[in-house]
Write an enzyme that holds these catalytic residues in place. Structure first.
Site, PDB file in Angstrom:
ATOM      1  N   LYS A  12       0.896  -1.160   0.056  1.00 58.74           N
ATOM      2  CA  LYS A  12      -0.058  -0.206  -0.087  1.00 58.74           C
ATOM      3  C   LYS A  12       0.834   1.223   0.059  1.00 58.74           C
ATOM      4  CE  LYS A  12      -3.083  -0.479   3.505  1.00 58.74           C
ATOM      5  NZ  LYS A  12      -4.215  -0.215   4.055  1.00 58.74           N
TER       6      LYS A  12
ATOM      7  N   GLU B 278      12.187 -12.753  26.894  1.00 62.91           N
ATOM      8  CA  GLU B 278      10.832 -11.790  26.765  1.00 62.91           C
ATOM      9  C   GLU B 278      10.030 -12.671  27.842  1.00 62.91           C
ATOM     10  OE1 GLU B 278      11.056  -9.161  23.201  1.00 62.91           O
ATOM     11  OE2 GLU B 278      10.485 -10.958  22.537  1.00 62.91           O
TER      12      GLU B 278
ATOM     13  N   HIS C 262      -0.831  -4.713  24.114  1.00 57.20           N
ATOM     14  CA  HIS C 262       0.512  -4.687  24.914  1.00 57.20           C
ATOM     15  C   HIS C 262       0.616  -4.098  26.072  1.00 57.20           C
ATOM     16  CE1 HIS C 262       4.875  -4.773  25.379  1.00 57.20           C
ATOM     17  NE2 HIS C 262       5.094  -5.537  24.404  1.00 57.20           N
TER      18      HIS C 262
ATOM     19  N   ARG D 172       1.840 -11.263  27.917  1.00 55.09           N
ATOM     20  CA  ARG D 172       1.234  -9.906  27.978  1.00 55.09           C
ATOM     21  C   ARG D 172      -0.035  -9.823  28.341  1.00 55.09           C
ATOM     22  NH1 ARG D 172       4.030  -9.098  21.890  1.00 55.09           N
ATOM     23  NH2 ARG D 172       5.780  -9.042  22.623  1.00 55.09           N
TER      24      ARG D 172
ATOM     25  N   HIS E  23      -2.153  -4.017  20.030  1.00 57.33           N
ATOM     26  CA  HIS E  23      -0.663  -4.356  19.426  1.00 57.33           C
ATOM     27  C   HIS E  23      -0.744  -5.298  18.339  1.00 57.33           C
ATOM     28  CE1 HIS E  23       3.619  -4.993  19.461  1.00 57.33           C
ATOM     29  NE2 HIS E  23       3.575  -6.152  19.863  1.00 57.33           N
TER      30      HIS E  23
ATOM     31  N   ARG F  77      -0.547 -14.379  21.990  1.00 56.87           N
ATOM     32  CA  ARG F  77       0.577 -14.857  21.245  1.00 56.87           C
ATOM     33  C   ARG F  77       1.953 -14.594  22.095  1.00 56.87           C
ATOM     34  NH1 ARG F  77       4.736 -11.421  18.828  1.00 56.87           N
ATOM     35  NH2 ARG F  77       3.427  -9.416  18.934  1.00 56.87           N
TER      36      ARG F  77
HETATM   37  C1  LIG Z   1       5.795  -1.845  17.137  1.00 55.69           C
HETATM   38  C2  LIG Z   1       5.757  -3.422  17.071  1.00 55.69           C
HETATM   39  C3  LIG Z   1       6.807  -4.059  17.632  1.00 55.69           C
HETATM   40  C4  LIG Z   1       6.691  -5.517  17.408  1.00 55.69           C
HETATM   41  N1  LIG Z   1       7.731  -6.359  17.881  1.00 55.69           N
HETATM   42  C5  LIG Z   1       7.787  -7.578  17.505  1.00 55.69           C
HETATM   43  C6  LIG Z   1       8.864  -8.404  17.961  1.00 55.69           C
HETATM   44  O1  LIG Z   1       9.888  -7.725  18.479  1.00 55.69           O
HETATM   45  N2  LIG Z   1       8.873  -9.424  17.519  1.00 55.69           N
HETATM   46  C7  LIG Z   1       7.889 -10.214  16.888  1.00 55.69           C
HETATM   47  O2  LIG Z   1       7.783 -11.406  16.684  1.00 55.69           O
HETATM   48  N3  LIG Z   1       6.655  -9.468  16.417  1.00 55.69           N
HETATM   49  C8  LIG Z   1       6.626  -8.183  16.650  1.00 55.69           C
HETATM   50  N4  LIG Z   1       5.851  -7.465  16.376  1.00 55.69           N
HETATM   51  C9  LIG Z   1       4.543  -8.168  15.550  1.00 55.69           C
HETATM   52  C10 LIG Z   1       5.129  -8.373  14.007  1.00 55.69           C
HETATM   53  O3  LIG Z   1       6.037  -7.294  13.656  1.00 55.69           O
HETATM   54  C11 LIG Z   1       3.918  -8.486  12.894  1.00 55.69           C
HETATM   55  O4  LIG Z   1       3.128  -9.279  13.493  1.00 55.69           O
HETATM   56  C12 LIG Z   1       4.466  -9.130  11.691  1.00 55.69           C
HETATM   57  O5  LIG Z   1       5.846  -8.501  11.385  1.00 55.69           O
HETATM   58  C13 LIG Z   1       3.441  -9.031  10.695  1.00 55.69           C
HETATM   59  O6  LIG Z   1       4.219  -9.341   9.410  1.00 55.69           O
HETATM   60  P1  LIG Z   1       3.183  -9.620   8.156  1.00 55.69           P
HETATM   61  O7  LIG Z   1       4.166  -9.646   7.143  1.00 55.69           O
HETATM   62  O8  LIG Z   1       2.026 -10.405   8.426  1.00 55.69           O
HETATM   63  O9  LIG Z   1       2.534  -7.921   8.007  1.00 55.69           O
HETATM   64  P2  LIG Z   1       3.147  -6.513   7.820  1.00 55.69           P
HETATM   65  O10 LIG Z   1       4.480  -6.369   8.198  1.00 55.69           O
HETATM   66  O11 LIG Z   1       2.271  -5.546   8.599  1.00 55.69           O
HETATM   67  O12 LIG Z   1       3.068  -6.174   6.265  1.00 55.69           O
HETATM   68  C14 LIG Z   1       1.712  -5.872   5.854  1.00 55.69           C
HETATM   69  C15 LIG Z   1       2.070  -5.699   4.359  1.00 55.69           C
HETATM   70  O13 LIG Z   1       0.661  -5.742   3.650  1.00 55.69           O
HETATM   71  C16 LIG Z   1       0.549  -4.334   2.739  1.00 55.69           C
HETATM   72  N5  LIG Z   1      -0.698  -4.354   2.519  1.00 55.69           N
HETATM   73  C17 LIG Z   1      -1.793  -4.020   3.503  1.00 55.69           C
HETATM   74  N6  LIG Z   1      -3.039  -3.770   2.774  1.00 55.69           N
HETATM   75  C18 LIG Z   1      -2.915  -3.891   1.710  1.00 55.69           C
HETATM   76  C19 LIG Z   1      -3.625  -3.708   0.468  1.00 55.69           C
HETATM   77  N7  LIG Z   1      -4.952  -3.657   0.644  1.00 55.69           N
HETATM   78  N8  LIG Z   1      -2.949  -3.580  -0.743  1.00 55.69           N
HETATM   79  C20 LIG Z   1      -1.650  -3.783  -0.957  1.00 55.69           C
HETATM   80  N9  LIG Z   1      -0.963  -4.021   0.156  1.00 55.69           N
HETATM   81  C21 LIG Z   1      -1.598  -4.078   1.343  1.00 55.69           C
HETATM   82  C22 LIG Z   1       1.251  -3.568   3.535  1.00 55.69           C
HETATM   83  O14 LIG Z   1       1.511  -2.326   2.690  1.00 55.69           O
HETATM   84  C23 LIG Z   1       2.475  -4.089   4.037  1.00 55.69           C
HETATM   85  O15 LIG Z   1       3.356  -4.290   3.072  1.00 55.69           O
HETATM   86  C24 LIG Z   1       5.402  -6.199  16.534  1.00 55.69           C
HETATM   87  C25 LIG Z   1       4.546  -5.316  16.032  1.00 55.69           C
HETATM   88  C26 LIG Z   1       4.821  -3.863  16.077  1.00 55.69           C
HETATM   89  C27 LIG Z   1       3.412  -3.117  15.671  1.00 55.69           C
END
Ligand SMILES: Cc1cc2nc3c(=O)[nH]c(=O)nc-3n(C[C@H](O)[C@H](O)[C@H](O)COP(=O)(O)OP(=O)(O)OC[C@H]3O[C@@H](n4cnc5c(N)ncnc54)[C@H](O)[C@@H]3O)c2cc1C
Length: 488
Positions: free
Chosen positions: A34, A113, A226, A272, A333, A368
């Site tokens: 996005k 953690e 969180h 958590r 979170h 989680r």
């Molecule tokens: C502040 C924070 C700290 C965290 N710390 C940890 C940690 O230390 N360890 C751990 O294991 N987890 C952690 N997490 C959780 C973890 O980061 C996420 O759950 C995980 O990275 C999600 O990965 P994902 O690839 O599923 O989604 P995301 O990484 O969120 O990627 C989603 C993707 O989908 C795309 N997208 C969404 N909708 C559309 C659409 N309609 N059209 C096109 N593209 C779209 C976005 O642009 C993005 O590229 C943390 C989360 C946060 C917010």
């Protein structure tokens, strides 16, 4: 850009990028996101990625910790897959160039953690997610079979004659692509809440796209709050990583007293959901919502070196984490529920796969375990890719199908008025924030449905804002419904 690909991957977080990396090179892939490629929850991940890599650690210990944190509501088979496959992927990330922190003797520096029985979290300072997606995006960008399209929102997805058709919104322009297989990797739903640690991309788009196609979406009330987000007024709240408590920080109440021992023998390192609920109970007891983290008893040099990003960000807000009490409060979170997937990332719709935070794979149960979600994103991203490869090899390319007539959304003239998304977030927060309030949820759901009807009005200009507002309303509706059903 051509308009047919063997695979469409929606999302460039850890799940989407790692999935793209494992699609076999003879298949053409379109990866869309996005915003900019790095704008994701993955990029924000601080604490690290959990995996059994030490001699003294065992799969059984990590499995047991995951099940305890999840209240034994986890799917044991998916937990087994996550934990036994995970170390391979974590070592692969290191091989690809992720520089996890090491000790002087060259061994990995593991952190502890909440909920983990021993230190098993690999990390890159306090910016592990950024290190992972930066590395993966560099590697995937070089793959000749993968086209990456940034600032490209999928606003519609249909399956016709076995083929997928997706409407892409780039700026104000709509176009249509088709694909034999789709991997949904769109991340979480945090922006449906007033306060969240999530990136602004997290509006549940992929879950809505799958839901509209009839895929099973489940357990959407399983939301993780969180306990220690920095208590400031911005919507995107800075997470004070669990690893800060892992390195010894104390959680204090309004009287600057530790209190967790009154509720749970694991104190600050309880899972958590437990810590967040204890904060709410303590708030009732003291009548104050002021809570603090304090790590001033640790060596300042160690704190600055271990948490450089947090140190700088908190300093910019006027707090020195080596000395001060840092105000914290629970905050949305993570989503444990989502699109139902099996061990291969297969959804309930044939050839539609999903991985990462948008899914319900069953690995997390009711809550989680820290640092298991980056692991889930890579393990299930790879599993989904391998299954797509297998099917492609077995069946070859699909026969072409002509594009359905109504893929391009009619664009009206009225800009979306301000305030709808704010209202939806407020209504959801009233119904469920750490502790569900069924009566408030029942009231909220009726109001959300009214807003949903307004947002479907065909006069509105088709924009990213409108699509996200509509998706936000649908997600809020599903969550509130699940909250009511789960608590009635
Ligand atoms: C502040 C924070 C700290 C965290 N710390 C940890 C940690 O230390 N360890 C751990 O294991 N987890 C952690 N997490 C959780 C973890 O980061 C996420 O759950 C995980 O990275 C999600 O990965 P994902 O690839 O599923 O989604 P995301 O990484 O969120 O990627 C989603 C993707 O989908 C795309 N997208 C969404 N909708 C559309 C659409 N309609 N059209 C096109 N593209 C779209 C976005 O642009 C993005 O590229 C943390 C989360 C946060 C917010």
């Amino acid at each position: 850009m051509k308009n047919h690909f063997d695979v469409l991957i929606i999302g460039t977080g850890a799940a989407g990028l790692y999935g793209a990396l494992h699609i076999s090179p003879e298949m053409s892939v379109l990866s869309v996101c996005k915003g900019e490629i790095l704008l994701s929850n993955s990029d924000l991940a601080q604490g690290g990625i959990a995996a059994v890599t030490l001699d003294e650690d065992k799969y059984e210990y990590h499995i047991e910790d995951t099940m305890i944190a999840g209240g034994y509501a986890n799917n044991p088979e998916s937990v087994y897959e996550l934990i036994t496959e995970g170390p391979k992927d974590v070592m692969n990330l290191a091989r690809l160039g992720v520089e996890f922190d090491k000790n002087e003797d060259g061994s990995y520096n593991m952190t502890l953690e909440g909920g983990h029985s021993l230190p098993r979290i690999l990390h890159r300072k306090d910016s592990t997610g950024n290190a992972i997606v930066t590395t993966l995006s560099k590697v995937v960008s070089k793959l000749p079979n993968v086209t990456i399209s940034e600032n490209t929102q999928v606003i519609k997805l249909v399956k016709e004659g076995g083929m997928f058709f997706a409407t892409l919104l780039i700026g104000q322009e709509q176009s249509v692509v088709s694909a034999d297989y789709v991997l949904m990797a769109t991340g979480g739903i945090g922006r449906v809440y007033e306060y969240t640690t999530n990136s602004k991309i997290a509006t549940g788009d992929g879950i809505v796209l799958a839901h509209k196609m009839g895929a099973v979406v489940e357990n959407m009330h399983l939301i993780q709050f969180h306990p220690t987000a920095f208590a400031h007024e911005d919507r995107e709240r800075l997470l004070i990583s669990e690893s800060v408590r892992g390195e010894g920080a104390y959680l204090l109440n309004c009287n600057f007293e530790r209190f967790m021992h009154n509720y749970d023998e694991r104190c600050e390192l309880a899972p958590r959901d437990v810590v967040s609920k204890c904060i709410m109970q303590e708030e009732k007891k003291t009548g104050s919502n002021k809570f603090y983290l304090n790590i001033s008893h640790e060596d300042p040099k160690f704190v600055i070196d271990r948490f450089p990003m947090l140190y700088e960000k908190l300093k910019a807000e006027g707090f020195d984490m080596t000395r001060d009490n840092i105000p914290v409060y629970p905050c949305q979170h993570y989503l444990m529920g989502g699109i139902r997937v099996d061990l291969n990332g297969q959804t309930t719709i044939e050839d539609l796969y999903a991985a990462g935070e948008c899914t319900h794979s069953g690995v997390h149960g009711n809550n989680r375990l820290a640092s298991n979600s980056l692991l889930e994103a890579v393990v299930f991203g790879r599993m989904a890719a391998l299954e797509i490869n297998r099917k492609f090899k077995e069946n070859g390319k699909k026969a072409p199908v002509s594009e359905p007539a109504d893929m391009i959304e009619k664009c009206g003239n009225t800009p979306l008025p301000h305030g709808y998304r704010t209202k939806i977030r407020h209504l959801l927060q009233k119904g469920f924030y750490v502790v569900p309030d069924v009566e408030a949820a029942k009231n909220s759901i009726n109001e959300v449905k009214e807003i949903q009807k307004i947002l479907e009005n065909k006069d509105f200009v088709i924009s990213r804002d409108l699509v996200e507002a509509r998706n936000t309303a649908i997600i809020a509706n599903i969550i509130l419904n699940d909250v009511i059903n789960a608590n009635s």
